[in-house]
Design a protein around this motif. Structure first.
Motif, PDB file in Angstrom:
ATOM      1  N   GLU A 119       0.826  -1.222   0.000  1.00 62.45           N
ATOM      2  CA  GLU A 119       0.000   0.000   0.000  1.00 62.45           C
ATOM      3  C   GLU A 119       0.853   1.262   0.000  1.00 62.45           C
ATOM      4  O   GLU A 119       0.471   2.279  -0.569  1.00 62.45           O
ATOM      5  N   THR A 120       2.023   1.211   0.619  1.00 68.76           N
ATOM      6  CA  THR A 120       2.890   2.393   0.667  1.00 68.76           C
ATOM      7  C   THR A 120       3.466   2.727  -0.702  1.00 68.76           C
ATOM      8  O   THR A 120       3.972   3.837  -0.896  1.00 68.76           O
ATOM      9  N   TRP A 121       3.410   1.795  -1.639  1.00 72.52           N
ATOM     10  CA  TRP A 121       3.974   2.011  -2.969  1.00 72.52           C
ATOM     11  C   TRP A 121       2.985   2.648  -3.949  1.00 72.52           C
ATOM     12  O   TRP A 121       3.349   2.951  -5.084  1.00 72.52           O
ATOM     13  N   ALA A 122       1.719   2.796  -3.548  1.00 73.67           N
ATOM     14  CA  ALA A 122       0.716   3.416  -4.428  1.00 73.67           C
ATOM     15  C   ALA A 122       1.128   4.850  -4.720  1.00 73.67           C
ATOM     16  O   ALA A 122       1.703   5.517  -3.851  1.00 73.67           O
ATOM     17  N   PRO A 123       0.910   5.376  -5.859  1.00 72.70           N
ATOM     18  CA  PRO A 123       0.235   4.841  -7.044  1.00 72.70           C
ATOM     19  C   PRO A 123       1.182   4.207  -8.060  1.00 72.70           C
ATOM     20  O   PRO A 123       0.896   4.174  -9.254  1.00 72.70           O
ATOM     21  N   TYR A 124       2.318   3.689  -7.592  1.00 69.15           N
ATOM     22  CA  TYR A 124       3.322   3.113  -8.497  1.00 69.15           C
ATOM     23  C   TYR A 124       3.590   1.645  -8.208  1.00 69.15           C
ATOM     24  O   TYR A 124       4.727   1.175  -8.312  1.00 69.15           O
ATOM     25  N   ARG A 125       2.568   0.916  -7.837  1.00 68.01           N
ATOM     26  CA  ARG A 125       2.762  -0.487  -7.456  1.00 68.01           C
ATOM     27  C   ARG A 125       3.230  -1.359  -8.620  1.00 68.01           C
ATOM     28  O   ARG A 125       3.948  -2.332  -8.413  1.00 68.01           O
TER      29      ARG A 125
END
Length: 142
Positions: A119-125
């Motif tokens: 979730e911490t990587w959103a919006p670049y998952r």
């Protein structure tokens, strides 16, 4: 399998050739073969311009195909459509890499813990997913 059938891109027009030539000698499970038949049937009955659909619409259509689950849907969104914020949380290889990077003990990460990190990587998952796969490939044992 596409190379084996002499096909560059799978279409409804060359699907039969793919089945006859590309799958010849492959050890495809009955379940996977049945899923392919469901896909063929769905595409025959539903003529869609997939690239005109939203991500949500694509997901809804793919969910309607028997045998297509969340992992497959995520992979299609990621590799076929190139959506920027997709992460196949249950991908086997990514689970292994995440355990390697984030855990020093044998117990590993739970799905809840993986989800929290992702979730911490959103919006670049999607970028994160590709990075983890590249990490895995770069750290393969020879």
């Amino acid at each position: 399998m596409l190379d084996k059938a002499g096909i560059r891109e799978l279409t409804m027009q060359n699907l039969q050739r793919f089945e006859e030539e590309g799958l010849k000698g492959s050890k495809l499970s009955i379940r996977k073969y049945e899923t392919m038949l469901h896909i063929k049937s769905y595409f025959t009955q539903n003529h869609l311009d997939w690239f005109d659909l939203t991500e949500t619409e694509i997901i809804q259509h793919l969910k309607n195909i028997k045998g297509i689950g969340p992992w497959t849907i995520d992979m299609i969104l990621l590799y076929t459509f190139g959506f920027p914020d997709v992460f196949p949380i249950d991908d086997y290889h990514v689970k292994i890499v995440m355990h390697t990077i984030y855990v020093e003990h044998a117990a590993g990460l739970t799905k809840k813990q993986r989800r929290s990190i992702i979730e911490t990587w959103a919006p670049y998952r999607s970028l994160a997913f590709h990075t983890l796969i590249s990490y895995k490939d770069a750290n393969r044992n020879p």
